[in-house]
Write a protein that holds these residues in place. Structure first.
Motif, PDB file in Angstrom:
ATOM      1  N   ARG A 128      -2.171  -4.715   1.035  1.00 12.82           N
ATOM      2  CA  ARG A 128      -3.575  -5.340   0.770  1.00 12.82           C
ATOM      3  C   ARG A 128      -3.490  -6.487  -0.047  1.00 12.82           C
TER       4      ARG A 128
ATOM      5  N   THR B  72       2.452  -1.329   5.245  1.00 14.54           N
ATOM      6  CA  THR B  72       0.825  -1.574   5.228  1.00 14.54           C
ATOM      7  C   THR B  72       0.734  -2.324   3.750  1.00 14.54           C
TER       8      THR B  72
ATOM      9  N   ALA C 155       0.766  -0.971   0.203  1.00 11.37           N
ATOM     10  CA  ALA C 155      -0.084   0.008  -0.137  1.00 11.37           C
ATOM     11  C   ALA C 155       0.675   1.307  -0.017  1.00 11.37           C
TER      12      ALA C 155
END
Length: 75
Positions: free
Chosen positions: A60, A58, A27
């Protein structure tokens, strides 16, 4: 002459349907990991990316799920 038809959209569970595919994405930088069936490969790619980029914290999961249109009644 035109005829209209109702359709329903649903997950494609037919034997010849495309498999459900999973891809990891950072991300922070947007880089994509490998795509595969299941999802077990995602964490390995994420950890390797994290080792190479310690400030990329981070991620996803991108799931590609096949759907199909099912014809219904004529209107």
């Amino acid at each position: 002459m035109f005829r209209l038809r109702e359709y329903t959209i649903e997950p494609d569970l037919e034997p010849d349907a495309e498999p459900i595919a999973f891809t990891g994405q950072c991300a922070v930088c947007g880089r994509l990991g490998p795509t595969g069936e299941g999802g077990g490969h995602l964490t390995g790619w994420m950890l390797a990316h994290l080792r190479a980029h310690p400030d990329h914290l981070t991620y996803r999961e991108i799931i590609t799920r096949p759907y199909r249109a099912v014809p219904g009644r004529w209107l």
